[in-house]
Design an enzyme around this catalytic site. Structure first.
Site, short mmCIF file in Angstrom:
data_model
loop_
_atom_site.label_atom_id
_atom_site.label_comp_id
_atom_site.label_asym_id
_atom_site.label_seq_id
_atom_site.Cartn_x
_atom_site.Cartn_y
_atom_site.Cartn_z
N GLY A 92 76.78 -22.78 27.08
CA GLY A 92 75.46 -22.45 26.55
C GLY A 92 74.58 -23.63 26.22
O GLY A 92 73.67 -23.53 25.39
N SER A 93 74.77 -24.76 26.93
CA SER A 93 73.91 -25.91 26.60
C SER A 93 72.47 -25.69 27.10
O SER A 93 71.51 -26.12 26.46
CB SER A 93 74.48 -27.22 27.13
OG SER A 93 74.40 -27.27 28.53
N ASN A 94 72.30 -25.01 28.23
CA ASN A 94 70.94 -24.70 28.68
C ASN A 94 70.27 -23.70 27.74
O ASN A 94 69.08 -23.83 27.44
CB ASN A 94 70.95 -24.14 30.10
CG ASN A 94 70.95 -25.25 31.13
OD1 ASN A 94 69.95 -25.95 31.29
ND2 ASN A 94 72.06 -25.44 31.81
N MET A 122 77.62 -16.59 35.29
CA MET A 122 78.44 -16.84 36.48
C MET A 122 78.76 -15.60 37.30
O MET A 122 79.67 -15.63 38.13
CB MET A 122 79.72 -17.58 36.07
CG MET A 122 79.43 -18.97 35.56
SD MET A 122 78.42 -19.93 36.74
CE MET A 122 78.49 -21.56 36.03
N LEU A 170 74.07 -11.06 40.20
CA LEU A 170 73.48 -9.75 39.91
C LEU A 170 73.26 -9.01 41.23
O LEU A 170 72.80 -9.62 42.22
CB LEU A 170 72.16 -9.93 39.15
CG LEU A 170 72.33 -10.53 37.74
CD1 LEU A 170 71.00 -10.99 37.19
CD2 LEU A 170 73.01 -9.54 36.79
N HIS A 210 70.17 -23.77 38.72
CA HIS A 210 71.35 -24.04 39.54
C HIS A 210 71.51 -25.56 39.68
O HIS A 210 70.53 -26.27 39.93
CB HIS A 210 71.18 -23.39 40.92
CG HIS A 210 72.41 -23.56 41.77
ND1 HIS A 210 73.54 -22.80 41.58
CD2 HIS A 210 72.69 -24.43 42.77
CE1 HIS A 210 74.47 -23.18 42.44
NE2 HIS A 210 73.97 -24.17 43.17
N GLU A 250 67.31 -10.98 45.80
CA GLU A 250 68.52 -10.19 46.04
C GLU A 250 69.65 -10.99 46.68
O GLU A 250 70.75 -10.47 46.88
CB GLU A 250 68.16 -8.97 46.90
CG GLU A 250 67.25 -8.02 46.14
CD GLU A 250 66.80 -6.83 46.95
OE1 GLU A 250 67.45 -6.50 47.97
OE2 GLU A 250 65.78 -6.22 46.58
N GLY A 251 69.40 -12.26 46.99
CA GLY A 251 70.45 -13.08 47.62
C GLY A 251 71.14 -13.99 46.62
O GLY A 251 70.89 -13.94 45.42
N ASP A 272 71.45 -17.41 45.03
CA ASP A 272 70.72 -18.66 44.78
C ASP A 272 69.64 -18.90 45.84
O ASP A 272 69.41 -20.04 46.27
CB ASP A 272 71.70 -19.85 44.75
CG ASP A 272 72.71 -19.73 43.60
OD1 ASP A 272 72.33 -19.20 42.55
OD2 ASP A 272 73.85 -20.17 43.78
C1 GAR Z 1 74.84 -25.43 34.31
O1 GAR Z 1 75.10 -26.62 34.99
C2 GAR Z 1 74.12 -24.45 35.21
O2 GAR Z 1 73.19 -25.05 36.07
C3 GAR Z 1 75.28 -23.88 35.98
O3 GAR Z 1 76.30 -23.71 35.05
C4 GAR Z 1 76.15 -24.67 34.01
C5 GAR Z 1 76.09 -23.95 32.69
O4 GAR Z 1 76.14 -24.85 31.63
N1 GAR Z 1 74.92 -22.67 36.62
C6 GAR Z 1 75.41 -22.29 37.79
O5 GAR Z 1 76.21 -22.93 38.42
C7 GAR Z 1 74.88 -20.96 38.28
N2 GAR Z 1 75.29 -20.73 39.63
P1 GAR Z 1 75.70 -24.39 30.18
O6 GAR Z 1 76.52 -23.14 29.86
O7 GAR Z 1 76.09 -25.54 29.29
O8 GAR Z 1 74.23 -24.13 30.21
#
Ligand code: GAR
Length: 203
Positions: free
Chosen positions: A11-13, A89, A92, A108, A141-142, A144
């Protein structure tokens, strides 16, 4: 704009988005955070920020469609107008995306369309690219594959491992995601089919 976030992990983002809201840089209200995994850092960070959380554990449902139905109901109940995927992860389904009438954004950790899917940073290191980075895009719908709002490059160093590259990309993600969301909610993101144009900032 009433915003929901889906996150599966640390959850850092999500934290970067919460902090951007708290500092007044991001004019959205995060009304709910959902996860497919119980006990994650994302849920803990949300609770600390006083945000309503909900877990949708896939094993509690007979099939993925039932889980997504619950997410749709949860968004409706919370009158959500924007959905942000922050390290969510699960892909959808097209049916889910078709039922959502507001924007869905994802971040991404690669320069899409290179290295979609899981372990994007490992894919970049193993391929031997000299530059990778991150992408904020609209979800279609694809996998990424939606229209790109913002991208930023990060050099891949000869000594990089998956972890070291992921860490440097993550620092950029924390800046790029709030910025892309800000541009969207301020109406500065204009879409022409696949191509997205960012309107010039005033002042
Ligand atoms: C991030 O690097 C994000 O870009 C990636 O997962 C990580 C989540 O980190 N997302 C994907 O790979 C989606 N396909 P976070 O939980 O610390 O935000």
């Amino acid at each position: 704009m009433r915003t929901a976030i889906l996150a599966s992990g640390r959850g850092s983002n999500l934290q970067a988005l919460i902090e951007a809201c708290q500092s007044g840089c991001l004019p959205i209200k995060i009304v709910a955070v959902g996860s497919d995994q119980p006990g994650t850092g994302a849920l803990k960070r949300s609770e600390e920020a006083g945000i309503l959380t909900r877990v949708f554990p896939i094993k509690n449902y007979p099939h993925r469609q039932a889980q997504e139905e619950d997410i749709l109901i949860w968004m409706r109940e919370n009158r959500v107008e924007l959905l942000l995927l922050a390290g969510y992860m699960r892909v959808l389904s097209p049916q889910f995306i078709r039922q959502v009438s507001f924007p869905v954004l994802n971040i991404h950790p690669s320069l899409l369309p290179a290295f979609p899917g899981l372990h994007a940073q490992l894919q970049a290191v193993e391929y031997g690219v000299k530059v990778s980075g991150c992408t904020v895009h609209l979800v279609d719908e694809g996998l990424d594959s939606g229209p790109i709002i913002l991208q930023e490059a990060v050099p891949v160093l000869p000594e990089d491992t998956e972890e070291s590259l992921a860490q440097r990309i993550l620092e950029v993600e924390h800046r790029l995601y709030p910025e892309a969301v800000r541009l969207l909610v301020l109406g500065k993101v204009q879409r022409f089919g696949r191509r997205v144009q960012i309107l010039q900032q005033e002042g």
